[in-house]
Scaffold this motif. Sequence first.
Motif: not given
Length: 232
Positions: A180-181, A45, A208-209, A202, A204-205
């Motif tokens: 990743s985000e 993470g 979310a973006e 990453a 889920s992150k």
Amino acid sequence: MTRPKLLIFDLDGTLIDSRRDLIECVNATLRHCNLPPLHDDRIAGFIGDGATALVERSLQASAGDPSFRHHKALTFFLSYYREHLLDHTEVYPGVLSSLAALMTSPNAPLMAVLTNKPVNPSRRICDALRLTPYFFGNYGGNSFTTKKPDPEGLLAIWREAEQLGGERLQAHEIIMVGDSEVDIRTARNAGIGAWGCMWGFATSKMLAEGPDALAQNATDWLALVQAGDGVP
């Protein structure tokens, strides 16, 4: 959707699965600092913002102290990682064949790597795993004065691609590809498109973006490029 003329790829979690080597190097660094190891998922993470952030976050989590610092930890990590960066790291399934298909497709897009990993390890890994021939450039977290999500490196690659291709590129013709985000934010900060990869560190992150499109596996990249021509 317009067919992209430039694809800029993240490295860790997008092109290569470096999770095991990074985790083992972090825990070796923690042992060097007389700190307890961390669980694999906790370390994973912390990946994405470069070596300094990875080491600092891991030290703080292991020590249980947000102000914890160890001035020799990063030096040890980088030295240890140089010796072990290819112990377990491998290309994700379908990546090499997909890059080859992209390179040989009609109106093939230019391709480059932009990672927050230091540039020398990035280039060593890409050389060893036969990724280098697909990219006109490979830039790391120390190639510019800033790292992703600052758009400095992406904008520099954009300019280089224009020089190589002999034409101006519009923002809608450029895509950042990452897991990743950080990658999605980099694209947004540069005003370009973003494709998310569902197999990285990453997910889920990244989701979310709100990336513009998602690849379930590397073979989806060609389909996403072709969609810009209306090719099913």
